[in-house]
Scaffold this motif. Sequence first.
Motif, mmCIF file in Angstrom:
data_model
loop_
_atom_site.group_PDB
_atom_site.id
_atom_site.type_symbol
_atom_site.label_atom_id
_atom_site.label_comp_id
_atom_site.label_asym_id
_atom_site.label_seq_id
_atom_site.Cartn_x
_atom_site.Cartn_y
_atom_site.Cartn_z
ATOM 1 N N LEU A 138 11.114 -57.472 8.184
ATOM 2 C CA LEU A 138 11.829 -56.267 7.779
ATOM 3 C C LEU A 138 11.045 -55.462 6.750
ATOM 4 C CD1 LEU A 138 14.243 -54.380 7.892
ATOM 5 C CD2 LEU A 138 15.433 -55.912 6.283
ATOM 6 N N SER A 139 10.452 -56.110 5.769
ATOM 7 C CA SER A 139 9.658 -55.383 4.769
ATOM 8 C C SER A 139 8.512 -54.629 5.436
ATOM 9 C CB SER A 139 9.102 -56.333 3.711
ATOM 10 O OG SER A 139 10.146 -56.901 2.959
ATOM 11 N N SER A 140 7.834 -55.277 6.354
ATOM 12 C CA SER A 140 6.732 -54.628 7.068
ATOM 13 C C SER A 140 7.240 -53.467 7.914
ATOM 14 C CB SER A 140 6.010 -55.634 7.963
ATOM 15 O OG SER A 140 5.399 -56.627 7.185
ATOM 16 N N ALA A 141 8.355 -53.668 8.590
ATOM 17 C CA ALA A 141 8.924 -52.613 9.424
ATOM 18 C C ALA A 141 9.291 -51.389 8.585
ATOM 19 C CB ALA A 141 10.150 -53.133 10.169
ATOM 20 N N LEU A 142 9.801 -51.604 7.381
ATOM 21 C CA LEU A 142 10.146 -50.482 6.500
ATOM 22 C C LEU A 142 8.898 -49.751 6.032
ATOM 23 C CD1 LEU A 142 12.985 -52.199 4.484
ATOM 24 C CD2 LEU A 142 13.255 -50.274 6.058
ATOM 25 N N ARG A 143 7.844 -50.480 5.719
ATOM 26 C CA ARG A 143 6.584 -49.837 5.317
ATOM 27 C C ARG A 143 6.015 -48.996 6.462
ATOM 28 N NH1 ARG A 143 5.717 -55.075 3.093
ATOM 29 N NH2 ARG A 143 5.796 -55.022 0.815
ATOM 30 N N VAL A 144 6.035 -49.548 7.667
ATOM 31 C CA VAL A 144 5.524 -48.823 8.834
ATOM 32 C C VAL A 144 6.375 -47.577 9.087
ATOM 33 C CG1 VAL A 144 5.215 -48.941 11.344
ATOM 34 C CG2 VAL A 144 4.422 -50.820 9.892
ATOM 35 N N PHE A 145 7.678 -47.682 8.941
ATOM 36 C CA PHE A 145 8.573 -46.542 9.118
ATOM 37 C C PHE A 145 8.191 -45.407 8.171
ATOM 38 C CE2 PHE A 145 12.434 -44.341 7.679
ATOM 39 C CZ PHE A 145 12.870 -43.797 8.886
ATOM 40 N N VAL A 146 8.002 -45.725 6.902
ATOM 41 C CA VAL A 146 7.621 -44.709 5.912
ATOM 42 C C VAL A 146 6.251 -44.132 6.255
ATOM 43 C CG1 VAL A 146 7.006 -44.323 3.487
ATOM 44 C CG2 VAL A 146 9.065 -45.625 4.058
ATOM 45 N N LEU A 147 5.299 -44.981 6.615
ATOM 46 C CA LEU A 147 3.962 -44.524 6.964
ATOM 47 C C LEU A 147 3.996 -43.590 8.171
ATOM 48 C CD1 LEU A 147 0.881 -44.614 6.647
ATOM 49 C CD2 LEU A 147 0.909 -46.669 8.086
ATOM 50 N N GLU A 148 4.755 -43.957 9.197
ATOM 51 C CA GLU A 148 4.844 -43.107 10.387
ATOM 52 C C GLU A 148 5.447 -41.748 10.058
ATOM 53 O OE1 GLU A 148 6.913 -45.608 13.166
ATOM 54 O OE2 GLU A 148 5.030 -46.466 13.917
ATOM 55 N N ARG A 149 6.430 -41.720 9.179
ATOM 56 C CA ARG A 149 7.000 -40.442 8.747
ATOM 57 C C ARG A 149 5.955 -39.592 8.056
ATOM 58 N NH1 ARG A 149 12.434 -39.129 8.554
ATOM 59 N NH2 ARG A 149 13.407 -40.268 10.234
ATOM 60 N N GLN A 175 2.663 -39.780 8.369
ATOM 61 C CA GLN A 175 1.633 -39.379 9.319
ATOM 62 C C GLN A 175 2.112 -38.289 10.261
ATOM 63 O OE1 GLN A 175 0.546 -43.171 11.040
ATOM 64 N NE2 GLN A 175 -1.256 -43.297 9.719
ATOM 65 N N ALA A 176 3.387 -38.252 10.525
ATOM 66 C CA ALA A 176 3.949 -37.237 11.420
ATOM 67 C C ALA A 176 4.141 -35.906 10.696
ATOM 68 C CB ALA A 176 5.272 -37.723 11.997
ATOM 69 N N GLY A 177 3.729 -35.856 9.433
ATOM 70 C CA GLY A 177 3.889 -34.615 8.675
ATOM 71 C C GLY A 177 5.285 -34.447 8.129
ATOM 72 N N ARG A 178 6.057 -35.516 8.194
ATOM 73 C CA ARG A 178 7.417 -35.485 7.671
ATOM 74 C C ARG A 178 7.522 -36.421 6.487
ATOM 75 N NH1 ARG A 178 10.599 -37.120 12.735
ATOM 76 N NH2 ARG A 178 8.711 -38.277 13.033
ATOM 77 N N SER A 179 6.580 -36.276 5.583
ATOM 78 C CA SER A 179 6.570 -37.096 4.387
ATOM 79 C C SER A 179 7.892 -36.944 3.646
ATOM 80 C CB SER A 179 5.419 -36.672 3.486
ATOM 81 O OG SER A 179 5.497 -37.299 2.235
ATOM 82 N N PRO A 180 8.383 -37.995 3.013
ATOM 83 C CA PRO A 180 9.633 -37.912 2.260
ATOM 84 C C PRO A 180 9.588 -36.825 1.181
ATOM 85 C CG PRO A 180 8.930 -40.170 2.443
ATOM 86 C CD PRO A 180 7.826 -39.330 3.010
ATOM 87 N N ARG A 181 8.412 -36.399 0.777
ATOM 88 C CA ARG A 181 8.307 -35.398 -0.273
ATOM 89 C C ARG A 181 8.107 -33.979 0.277
ATOM 90 N NH1 ARG A 181 9.566 -37.997 -4.508
ATOM 91 N NH2 ARG A 181 8.550 -39.906 -5.068
ATOM 92 N N THR A 182 8.040 -33.826 1.599
ATOM 93 C CA THR A 182 7.916 -32.489 2.177
ATOM 94 C C THR A 182 9.165 -32.152 2.969
ATOM 95 O OG1 THR A 182 6.789 -33.332 4.139
ATOM 96 C CG2 THR A 182 5.383 -32.565 2.347
ATOM 97 N N LYS A 183 9.501 -30.912 2.983
ATOM 98 C CA LYS A 183 10.714 -30.465 3.656
ATOM 99 C C LYS A 183 10.506 -30.505 5.165
ATOM 100 C CE LYS A 183 14.203 -26.974 3.347
ATOM 101 N NZ LYS A 183 14.689 -25.836 2.628
ATOM 102 N N GLU A 184 11.459 -31.092 5.871
ATOM 103 C CA GLU A 184 11.389 -31.137 7.322
ATOM 104 C C GLU A 184 11.825 -29.788 7.877
ATOM 105 O OE1 GLU A 184 12.495 -35.819 7.793
ATOM 106 O OE2 GLU A 184 13.390 -34.386 9.137
ATOM 107 N N LEU A 185 11.170 -29.369 8.955
ATOM 108 C CA LEU A 185 11.510 -28.097 9.594
ATOM 109 C C LEU A 185 12.406 -28.310 10.764
ATOM 110 C CD1 LEU A 185 8.014 -26.396 9.481
ATOM 111 C CD2 LEU A 185 9.918 -26.053 7.938
#
Length: 75
Positions: free
Chosen positions: A52-63, A65-75
Amino acid sequence: MLKHSVVIAGHRTSVSLEDAFWRALKDIAAKEGVSLAGLVARVDAGRGEANLSSALRVFVLERAQAGRSPRTKEL
């Protein structure tokens, strides 16, 4: 490393992640209008055999990389 307890499908579990990942997960949850526990449960449901810890890290990383960083506004 910070350990947090979350409830997934009615069961309490502990997850250890670095503070940056917890902050990112909280940001994503807020932007999606779900609780942190709800977001963790969603990742948990789709993780397969991964830790689960690894899956959560990958989830954040994929976001990020997709340009939907938690610190940027999603369009």
